[in-house]
Design a protein around this motif. Structure first.
Motif, PDB file in Angstrom:
ATOM      1  N   VAL A 222      28.355   4.660 -19.565  1.00 37.11           N
ATOM      2  CA  VAL A 222      28.419   5.544 -18.505  1.00 37.11           C
ATOM      3  C   VAL A 222      27.460   5.386 -17.530  1.00 37.11           C
ATOM      4  CG1 VAL A 222      28.101   7.986 -17.854  1.00 37.11           C
ATOM      5  CG2 VAL A 222      29.257   7.461 -19.755  1.00 37.11           C
ATOM      6  N   MET A 223      27.400   5.142 -16.156  1.00 37.43           N
ATOM      7  CA  MET A 223      26.602   4.774 -15.464  1.00 37.43           C
ATOM      8  C   MET A 223      26.430   6.154 -14.209  1.00 37.43           C
ATOM      9  SD  MET A 223      26.231   1.517 -12.767  1.00 37.43           S
ATOM     10  CE  MET A 223      26.220   0.462 -14.033  1.00 37.43           C
ATOM     11  N   GLU A 224      24.908   6.348 -13.794  1.00 35.39           N
ATOM     12  CA  GLU A 224      24.751   7.557 -13.124  1.00 35.39           C
ATOM     13  C   GLU A 224      24.802   7.077 -11.695  1.00 35.39           C
ATOM     14  OE1 GLU A 224      21.332   9.348 -14.523  1.00 35.39           O
ATOM     15  OE2 GLU A 224      22.306  10.643 -15.814  1.00 35.39           O
ATOM     16  N   LEU A 225      25.531   7.885 -10.558  1.00 41.37           N
ATOM     17  CA  LEU A 225      25.571   7.236  -9.224  1.00 41.37           C
ATOM     18  C   LEU A 225      25.161   8.439  -8.429  1.00 41.37           C
ATOM     19  CD1 LEU A 225      26.933   4.516  -8.398  1.00 41.37           C
ATOM     20  CD2 LEU A 225      28.980   5.671  -7.845  1.00 41.37           C
ATOM     21  N   SER A 226      24.550   7.877  -7.449  1.00 42.67           N
ATOM     22  CA  SER A 226      24.273   8.980  -6.201  1.00 42.67           C
ATOM     23  C   SER A 226      24.171   8.026  -5.132  1.00 42.67           C
ATOM     24  CB  SER A 226      22.823   9.796  -6.517  1.00 42.67           C
ATOM     25  OG  SER A 226      22.578  10.707  -5.343  1.00 42.67           O
ATOM     26  N   ASP A 227      24.583   8.359  -3.823  1.00 49.43           N
ATOM     27  CA  ASP A 227      24.701   7.796  -2.553  1.00 49.43           C
ATOM     28  C   ASP A 227      24.651   6.204  -2.890  1.00 49.43           C
ATOM     29  OD1 ASP A 227      23.858  10.305  -1.373  1.00 49.43           O
ATOM     30  OD2 ASP A 227      21.822  10.236  -1.942  1.00 49.43           O
ATOM     31  N   ALA A 228      25.776   6.108  -3.469  1.00 47.70           N
ATOM     32  CA  ALA A 228      26.128   4.419  -3.791  1.00 47.70           C
ATOM     33  C   ALA A 228      27.542   4.618  -4.311  1.00 47.70           C
ATOM     34  CB  ALA A 228      25.023   4.034  -4.693  1.00 47.70           C
ATOM     35  N   ALA A 229      27.845   3.251  -4.187  1.00 41.73           N
ATOM     36  CA  ALA A 229      29.401   3.093  -4.704  1.00 41.73           C
ATOM     37  C   ALA A 229      29.199   2.113  -5.670  1.00 41.73           C
ATOM     38  CB  ALA A 229      30.080   2.477  -3.337  1.00 41.73           C
ATOM     39  N   ILE A 230      30.315   2.096  -6.493  1.00 41.50           N
ATOM     40  CA  ILE A 230      30.605   1.332  -7.733  1.00 41.50           C
ATOM     41  C   ILE A 230      32.019   0.645  -7.750  1.00 41.50           C
ATOM     42  CG2 ILE A 230      31.287   2.900  -9.179  1.00 41.50           C
ATOM     43  CD1 ILE A 230      29.627   1.569 -11.300  1.00 41.50           C
ATOM     44  N   ALA A 231      32.173  -0.504  -8.255  1.00 40.95           N
ATOM     45  CA  ALA A 231      33.716  -1.326  -8.109  1.00 40.95           C
ATOM     46  C   ALA A 231      33.595  -2.237  -9.399  1.00 40.95           C
ATOM     47  CB  ALA A 231      33.866  -1.912  -6.976  1.00 40.95           C
ATOM     48  N   THR A 232      34.684  -2.367 -10.037  1.00 35.30           N
ATOM     49  CA  THR A 232      34.837  -3.322 -11.005  1.00 35.30           C
ATOM     50  C   THR A 232      36.109  -4.316 -10.943  1.00 35.30           C
ATOM     51  OG1 THR A 232      33.481  -1.625 -12.722  1.00 35.30           O
ATOM     52  CG2 THR A 232      35.015  -3.569 -13.575  1.00 35.30           C
ATOM     53  N   SER A 233      35.730  -5.532 -11.182  1.00 34.95           N
ATOM     54  CA  SER A 233      36.830  -6.309 -11.346  1.00 34.95           C
ATOM     55  C   SER A 233      36.949  -7.019 -12.779  1.00 34.95           C
ATOM     56  CB  SER A 233      36.568  -7.482 -10.294  1.00 34.95           C
ATOM     57  OG  SER A 233      36.940  -6.967  -8.684  1.00 34.95           O
ATOM     58  N   GLY A 234      38.125  -7.126 -13.025  1.00 34.72           N
ATOM     59  CA  GLY A 234      38.391  -7.741 -14.503  1.00 34.72           C
ATOM     60  C   GLY A 234      39.963  -8.287 -14.713  1.00 34.72           C
ATOM     61  N   ASP A 235      39.613  -8.831 -16.008  1.00 36.22           N
ATOM     62  CA  ASP A 235      41.099  -9.621 -16.235  1.00 36.22           C
ATOM     63  C   ASP A 235      41.829  -8.701 -17.211  1.00 36.22           C
ATOM     64  OD1 ASP A 235      39.881  -9.601 -18.723  1.00 36.22           O
ATOM     65  OD2 ASP A 235      39.610 -11.991 -19.060  1.00 36.22           O
ATOM     66  N   TYR A 236      41.598  -7.508 -17.568  1.00 37.34           N
ATOM     67  CA  TYR A 236      42.353  -6.932 -18.567  1.00 37.34           C
ATOM     68  C   TYR A 236      43.286  -5.842 -18.445  1.00 37.34           C
ATOM     69  CZ  TYR A 236      38.685  -3.393 -17.116  1.00 37.34           C
ATOM     70  OH  TYR A 236      37.850  -2.727 -16.399  1.00 37.34           O
TER      71      TYR A 236
END
Length: 324
Positions: A222-236
């Motif tokens: 789990v990642m905590e996030l505030s005033d930011a964006a998160i994105a993941t790229s993968g092969d699964y």
């Protein structure tokens, strides 16, 4: 002396949750706002925001602005909406910054491998034919005129925005809530998320990081996030099987084939989701050595998950610095 954390009710706020379908998946918005807020109006605004992105940037809609651009003959100018122009401009910029690893000019490859709207399986003859032709990056094939919001092709190129449009759609959701004066929210499309502010109890928004395993939905962390964006790229998540081998949907424009390296997934945190989405794709393409090196050089926050036999190895960067 002790202080009690105020509850949402004490602050006059209620938790709201809205969702819907877009881009072949779902969008969501969780936010805290006064009890009398008009959920119907906000819901309509959220849908309109993502629907606008989809109608401009989808390759699955034959009448989208992107589809019209792909069908455009060379040397003809085509007027485009400002939103699409922004995405194209950003995509070309990241393409240059990533040494060509991020390239929206891979539309033919995407279609040949069965990830486009035309077919659900790989076309080995088309794949073979494309290998015989040199790949020209989108930056060579497109000319953008931002002042007049128009574009033309200098040479044939088929565009695919799957590595950046979803992130832009998340930013569109965020702008929608900003427009309603909402300052505490978490919005997302599939696994791409953007957060603003803190929850009323003072905590950051918790975003689950999936374990990169096919056919299974399991939380790795789990990642905590505030005033930011998160994105993941993968092969699964999205892949095809050809002659017993699994091939991911992300194309490597540097060799004209689907990505194949030790990386199972790359997660990137940035100020907006359009950038996070594109950079996660670029770093996945670059791989466990060049991708990590470029992220370190650029001072990025990123998590690289490498396949290690039956398990995984993690490389975590904060501000480009490797964490222990």
């Amino acid at each position: 002396m002790s202080f009690e954390t105020p509850t949402p009710a004490a602050l006059g706020l209620q938790r709201h949750s809205l969702s819907g379908q877009t881009m072949g998946t779902r969008y969501s918005a969780v936010f805290f706002a006064p009890a009398g807020v008009d959920d119907a109006a906000i819901g309509a605004g959220l849908f309109a925001a993502v629907d606008k992105v989809d109608s401009q940037m989808s390759t699955w809609q034959p009448d989208s602005d992107l589809s019209r651009l792909n069908a455009l003959p060379g040397q003809q100018w085509l007027a485009l909406p400002e939103e699409l122009m922004t995405v194209l401009d950003t995509a070309l910029h990241i393409g240059r910054q990533s040494q060509g690893a991020f390239d929206i000019g891979v539309g033919e490859l995407v279609n040949a491998w069965g990830f486009g709207p035309a077919k659900a399986q790989a076309d080995t003859q088309q794949i073979s034919a494309l290998r015989q032709r040199p790949h020209h990056p989108a930056a060579d094939g497109l000319e953008l005129d931002r002042a007049r919001s128009r574009v033309r092709k200098r040479q044939p190129v088929t565009l695919d925005l799957s590595g950046i449009a979803k992130g832009y759609g998340v930013d569109a959701l965020a702008r929608c809530l900003d427009g309603f004066g909402i300052t505490r929210y978490l919005v997302g499309i599939d696994g791409e998320m953007r957060a603003k502010g803190l929850k009323p109890d003072g905590r950051a928004w918790a975003v689950a990081i999936e374990k990169p395993v096919r056919h299974v939905r399991e939380v790795m962390g789990v990642m905590e996030l505030s005033d930011a964006a998160i994105a993941t790229s993968g092969d699964y998540r999205h892949w095809v099987e050809v002659q017993g081998q699994h091939y991911a949907h992300t194309m490597n424009p540097l060799n004209g084939q689907p990505v194949r390296n030790r990386l199972a997934a790359v997660t990137v945190v940035m100020p907006n989701c359009m950038l996070a989405d594109a950079w996660a794709t670029a770093l996945l393409v670059l791989g466990e050595t060049d991708g990590v090196a470029l992220a370190q050089k650029r001072g990025m926050d990123a998590l690289f998950v490498l396949r290690d036999g039956e398990g995984f190895e993690e490389i975590s960067l904060v501000g480009g610095q490797r964490q222990q």
